[in-house]
Design a protein around this motif. Structure first.
Motif, PDB file in Angstrom:
ATOM      1  N   ALA A  41      10.740  -1.282  32.594  1.00 56.45           N
ATOM      2  CA  ALA A  41       9.836  -0.385  31.893  1.00 56.45           C
ATOM      3  C   ALA A  41      10.524   0.942  31.585  1.00 56.45           C
ATOM      4  N   THR A  44      13.027   0.412  28.758  1.00 59.14           N
ATOM      5  CA  THR A  44      12.368   0.345  27.453  1.00 59.14           C
ATOM      6  C   THR A  44      11.909   1.730  27.011  1.00 59.14           C
ATOM      7  N   TYR A  45      11.346   2.490  27.942  1.00 59.89           N
ATOM      8  CA  TYR A  45      10.903   3.855  27.624  1.00 59.89           C
ATOM      9  C   TYR A  45      12.068   4.693  27.098  1.00 59.89           C
ATOM     10  N   SER A  47      14.768   3.706  25.641  1.00 62.32           N
ATOM     11  CA  SER A  47      15.544   3.092  24.551  1.00 62.32           C
ATOM     12  C   SER A  47      15.269   3.795  23.226  1.00 62.32           C
ATOM     13  N   LEU A  73       4.574   5.110  31.908  1.00 57.24           N
ATOM     14  CA  LEU A  73       5.054   3.720  31.854  1.00 57.24           C
ATOM     15  C   LEU A  73       3.966   2.709  31.558  1.00 57.24           C
ATOM     16  N   PRO A  75       2.149   1.801  28.966  1.00 60.55           N
ATOM     17  CA  PRO A  75       2.319   0.917  27.804  1.00 60.55           C
ATOM     18  C   PRO A  75       3.457  -0.089  27.965  1.00 60.55           C
ATOM     19  N   TYR A  76       4.365   0.185  28.902  1.00 66.18           N
ATOM     20  CA  TYR A  76       5.547  -0.659  29.058  1.00 66.18           C
ATOM     21  C   TYR A  76       5.396  -1.680  30.190  1.00 66.18           C
ATOM     22  N   ILE A  77       4.221  -1.692  30.837  1.00 66.75           N
ATOM     23  CA  ILE A  77       3.940  -2.713  31.851  1.00 66.75           C
ATOM     24  C   ILE A  77       2.690  -3.505  31.461  1.00 66.75           C
ATOM     25  N   SER A  80      -1.369  -0.899  27.879  1.00 61.11           N
ATOM     26  CA  SER A  80      -1.565   0.019  26.745  1.00 61.11           C
ATOM     27  C   SER A  80      -3.033   0.420  26.598  1.00 61.11           C
TER      28      SER A  80
END
Length: 237
Positions: A41, A44-45, A47, A73, A75-77, A80
Motif C-alpha cells: 500500500a 502504491t501510494y 508511486s 492508505l 484507498p490502497y487497501i 476507498s
C-alpha cells in the motif's frame, strides 16, 4: 509391537507442542503478510513522480492533530468507500468522524497478538503497527528517492509491530523511533512474545529483529539518511 507403542507414545507427547508450533508459524506468516500488505500500500501510494511517503500525521493551522498515515492508505487497501466517508476538515477523533474511525480494520492488526485489544475505551479501532518517526514526520513528506540515495531502501526500517500503548489507527501521532530499542519500553516497537519484532523495510521486505540487536546497528537501520554501513545480520522473511 512394543516399538509401535513407544512411537505412538512419543507422538502423543510431542503432537501438542508440534501443533502449537505450527499454529504459531501460521500466525507469524499472517502477521508478516499484513506488514507486507502495508508495504504494498505504501509503495502504491508513493508511486508518484516525487515518490513521497505519507506524512506521519498532519495538523491544522493551530498545530492540532488531524489525521494519520494509516488514513492515507485506506484507498490502497480496498477501503476507498470508507475513505470517502471521512470529513477531512475535522480531526479523526471528532464526533463527525466517530463512525468511521470506530471500525476495526483487520489489515491493521497483528494476528500473532491474539489477545491484543481491537478497540480502545472510547470505541475507536486500534492498530498493532506503528511507523518509523524518522520516515513519517508530522506535516512533512519523506521521499523514497531520498532514502534510496542515503542508506538504501533495504537498510531502512519503515514500519513494525508494537505491543503496548496501542494507538487508534486514525491517530495523527502513530509513529515511534526504532532506535529506542525493541521491547525497550511502552513507546518502543515490540512483539507480543517480547523476543523481538517483525519490521517492514522501505523496499517491502520483512525481517525479524531480535531485541538484543546491537544498538548501533539498530540506530543505523532506523535512520533514512545516516549513510552508515550496514553489516549482514538477520535472515529475511
Amino acid at each position: 509391537m512394543i516399538t509401535f507403542i513407544i512411537a505412538g507414545g512419543i507422538f502423543a507427547l510431542t503432537y501438542p507442542a508440534l501443533k502449537q508450533s505450527r499454529e504459531l508459524d501460521r500466525l507469524h506468516a499472517k502477521n508478516r503478510g499484513n506488514l507486507r500488505m502495508l508495504g504494498m500500500a505504501l509503495a502504491t501510494y508513493s508511486s508518484t513522480p516525487n515518490q513521497n511517503l505519507p506524512m506521519g500525521g498532519n495538523t491544522d493551522l493551530h498545530s492540532n492533530p488531524l489525521h494519520g498515515w494509516m488514513t492515507s492508505l485506506l484507498p490502497y487497501i480496498g477501503e476507498s468507500a470508507m475513505a470517502r466517508e471521512i470529513d477531512d476538515s475535522h480531526p479523526w477523533n471528532a464526533p463527525e468522524n466517530k463512525d468511521v474511525f470506530s471500525i476495526v480494520i483487520p489489515s491493521f492488526l497483528n494476528s500473532h497478538f491474539v489477545d491484543g485489544p481491537k478497540q480502545n475505551a472510547e470505541g475507536y479501532g486500534l492498530t498493532h503497527f506503528s511507523a518509523n518517526a524518522k520516515l513519517f514526520p508530522i506535516d512533512q513528506n519523506i521521499s523514497t528517492k531520498t532514502i534510496q540515495a542515503a542508506d538504501g531502501l533495504s537498510n531502512t526500517i519503515m514500519t513494525g509491530e508494537i505491543n503496548s500503548h496501542l494507538p487508534a489507527w486514525g491517530s495523527a501521532t502513530n509513529v515511534r523511533d526504532p532506535a529506542k530499542g525493541v521491547n525497550g519500553g511502552p513507546d518502543c516497537f515490540g512483539s507480543p512474545d517480547r523476543k523481538g519484532a517483525f519490521m517492514l523495510f522501505a523496499d517491502g521486505h520483512v525481517r525479524f529483529i531480535d531485541q538484543n540487536i546491537d544498538p548501533q546497528i539498530l540506530k543505523a537501520l532506523s535512520t533514512p539518511a545516516g549513510g552508515e554501513p550496514i553489516p549482514q545480520w538477520e535472515q529475511e522473511f
